[in-house]
Enzyme design. Structure first.
Site, PDB file in Angstrom:
ATOM      1  N   ASP A 161       0.813  -1.221   0.000  1.00 16.31           N
ATOM      2  CA  ASP A 161       0.000   0.000   0.000  1.00 16.31           C
ATOM      3  C   ASP A 161       0.848   1.273   0.000  1.00 16.31           C
ATOM      4  O   ASP A 161       2.060   1.228   0.183  1.00 16.31           O
ATOM      5  CB  ASP A 161      -0.955  -0.007   1.209  1.00 16.31           C
ATOM      6  CG  ASP A 161      -0.253  -0.374   2.516  1.00 16.31           C
ATOM      7  OD1 ASP A 161       0.991  -0.434   2.540  1.00 16.31           O
ATOM      8  OD2 ASP A 161      -0.950  -0.605   3.516  1.00 16.31           O
ATOM      9  N   ASP A 199      -6.916  -1.734  14.081  1.00 18.04           N
ATOM     10  CA  ASP A 199      -8.333  -2.065  13.924  1.00 18.04           C
ATOM     11  C   ASP A 199      -8.528  -3.388  13.169  1.00 18.04           C
ATOM     12  O   ASP A 199      -9.599  -3.666  12.647  1.00 18.04           O
ATOM     13  CB  ASP A 199      -9.099  -0.914  13.239  1.00 18.04           C
ATOM     14  CG  ASP A 199      -8.597  -0.609  11.841  1.00 18.04           C
ATOM     15  OD1 ASP A 199      -7.758  -1.376  11.309  1.00 18.04           O
ATOM     16  OD2 ASP A 199      -9.045   0.389  11.247  1.00 18.04           O
ATOM     17  N   HIS A 246      -6.823  -4.481  10.490  1.00 19.23           N
ATOM     18  CA  HIS A 246      -6.688  -4.489   9.028  1.00 19.23           C
ATOM     19  C   HIS A 246      -5.381  -5.113   8.540  1.00 19.23           C
ATOM     20  O   HIS A 246      -4.390  -5.172   9.267  1.00 19.23           O
ATOM     21  CB  HIS A 246      -6.842  -3.070   8.437  1.00 19.23           C
ATOM     22  CG  HIS A 246      -5.759  -2.099   8.785  1.00 19.23           C
ATOM     23  ND1 HIS A 246      -6.015  -0.805   9.169  1.00 19.23           N
ATOM     24  CD2 HIS A 246      -4.404  -2.204   8.788  1.00 19.23           C
ATOM     25  CE1 HIS A 246      -4.879  -0.169   9.384  1.00 19.23           C
ATOM     26  NE2 HIS A 246      -3.880  -0.999   9.165  1.00 19.23           N
ATOM     27  N   GLU A 295      -9.598  -1.452   5.607  1.00 22.63           N
ATOM     28  CA  GLU A 295     -10.252  -1.059   6.846  1.00 22.63           C
ATOM     29  C   GLU A 295     -11.524  -1.880   7.072  1.00 22.63           C
ATOM     30  O   GLU A 295     -12.033  -2.512   6.137  1.00 22.63           O
ATOM     31  CB  GLU A 295     -10.584   0.440   6.774  1.00 22.63           C
ATOM     32  CG  GLU A 295      -9.360   1.338   6.625  1.00 22.63           C
ATOM     33  CD  GLU A 295      -8.497   1.424   7.891  1.00 22.63           C
ATOM     34  OE1 GLU A 295      -8.362   0.413   8.600  1.00 22.63           O
ATOM     35  OE2 GLU A 295      -7.960   2.507   8.154  1.00 22.63           O
TER      36      GLU A 295
HETATM   37  C1  GLP Z   1      -0.402   0.531   8.485  1.00 22.19           C
HETATM   38  C2  GLP Z   1      -0.040  -0.343   7.296  1.00 22.19           C
HETATM   39  C3  GLP Z   1      -0.236  -1.812   7.600  1.00 22.19           C
HETATM   40  C4  GLP Z   1       0.453  -2.162   8.910  1.00 22.19           C
HETATM   41  C5  GLP Z   1      -0.136  -1.344  10.016  1.00 22.19           C
HETATM   42  C6  GLP Z   1       0.447  -1.645  11.368  1.00 22.19           C
HETATM   43  O1  GLP Z   1      -1.768   0.727   8.600  1.00 22.19           O
HETATM   44  N1  GLP Z   1      -0.804   0.027   6.152  1.00 22.19           N
HETATM   45  O2  GLP Z   1       0.264  -2.588   6.536  1.00 22.19           O
HETATM   46  O3  GLP Z   1       0.306  -3.539   9.184  1.00 22.19           O
HETATM   47  O4  GLP Z   1       0.104   0.032   9.712  1.00 22.19           O
HETATM   48  O5  GLP Z   1       1.553  -0.843  11.619  1.00 22.19           O
HETATM   49  P1  GLP Z   1       2.561  -1.049  12.804  1.00 22.19           P
HETATM   50  O6  GLP Z   1       3.427  -2.200  12.411  1.00 22.19           O
HETATM   51  O7  GLP Z   1       3.319   0.248  12.856  1.00 22.19           O
HETATM   52  O8  GLP Z   1       1.764  -1.311  14.025  1.00 22.19           O
END
Ligand code: GLP
Length: 270
Positions: free
Chosen positions: A66, A141, A143, A148
């Site tokens: 993404d 959340d 995802h 989402e």
């Molecule tokens: C973002 C990314 C996800 C990732 C998530 C968790 O939303 N788009 O791919 O898994 O963050 O991030 P973190 O690893 O910083 O908790």
């Protein structure tokens, strides 16, 4: 589903990196799906160390999950903001290993035609022969990527509006220190869909920290639901590996059983 529980973040990262390296050694021209966020940083650091010891990425192709819409992209273009995922990947992994620039794919957050871009991205994954291994974190959340709550479990690469919780989480992790106002954060992203992710031949999800323990339990042991899009992991038909640290596994009802299964697998090589 292989659920591996490690004592801490370092060990989780080491296990995940060894898994990825194993694939790169077995299939030097493999296609890796990569993720951003704070979770994979340790895994990337281990891969960088392994590269210094000879792990070769020269034939590897990568597709990132993404990118924020409105910032980014291509490594040769100027960055609008330091918070693009393109920049993150460049800093945390790509510039330290020998992956070829032309083999790197990250959604273009600066595209003028997101719809056409998303269709092209899907097509490019197909042309590359599909993703051999998709690395994933877990959003607060529930995802995967930026799918989402409410995203269809069959969804494809598309533009997605971000939830307030995701904006809060990512503001804390990546924007606050850069002194960027929360209101200035991009509110949309281009994301691979859940359907796209499920087509990867293997899934590797890594999660750490007590903060995500409830969501880990929902994702692995709860019902499959579009309200927790990572619960789609239960629908995957290929190799699924989940690597957790002890804290992230603390709300799993069957954590002891998963540990037992792992030790049996190791003992009997099954
Ligand atoms: C973002 C990314 C996800 C990732 C998530 C968790 O939303 N788009 O791919 O898994 O963050 O991030 P973190 O690893 O910083 O908790």
């Amino acid at each position: 589903m292989d659920i591996i529980i490690r004592d801490n973040y370092e060990q989780m990262s080491q296990t995940a990196a060894e898994y990825i390296a194993g694939l790169v050694r077995a299939k030097p021209d493999c296609v890796l799906g990569l993720a951003t966020g704070s979770t994979p940083i340790g895994t990337y650091r281990q891969l960088i160390k392994m590269h210094r010891d000879g792990l070769d990425f020269s034939r590897v192709t990568t597709f990132n999950l993404d990118e924020y819409l409105g910032i980014g992209m291509a490594l040769e273009k100027p960055f609008h903001m330091d918070q693009s995922y393109a920049r993150f990947m460049h800093e945390e992994l790509f510039r330290h290993i020998n992956v070829k620039k032309e083999n790197i794919h990250i959604p273009d957050g600066l595209t003028q035609d997101p719809k056409a871009f998303c269709a092209w991205y899907e097509e490019s994954i197909k042309k590359a022969g599909g993703i051999d291994l998709q690395l994933l974190g877990l959003g607060g959340d529930g995802h995967w990527a930026f799918n989402e709550p409410g995203s269809s479990l069959g969804s494809r690469t598309r533009v997605q509006a971000l939830t307030a919780q995701t904006l809060d989480d990512n503001y804390e992790a990546f924007y606050k220190n850069a002194k960027i106002e929360r209101s200035q954060m991009p509110h949309f992203a281009i994301t691979m869909g859940i359907g796209t992710i499920l087509e990867a031949r293997n899934i590797l999800m890594i999660v750490n920290g007590a903060k995500k323990a409830d969501m880990v339990a929902k994702c692995i042991e709860g019902p499959v639901t579009s309200q927790v899009t990572a619960s789609a992991i239960q629908l995957h038909s290929g190799g699924i590996t989940v690597v957790l640290d002890e804290a992230a596994s603390s709300k799993l009802a069957h954590a002891e059983h998963y540990k037992h299964v792992e030790s049996m697998k190791r003992q009997y090589d099954i």
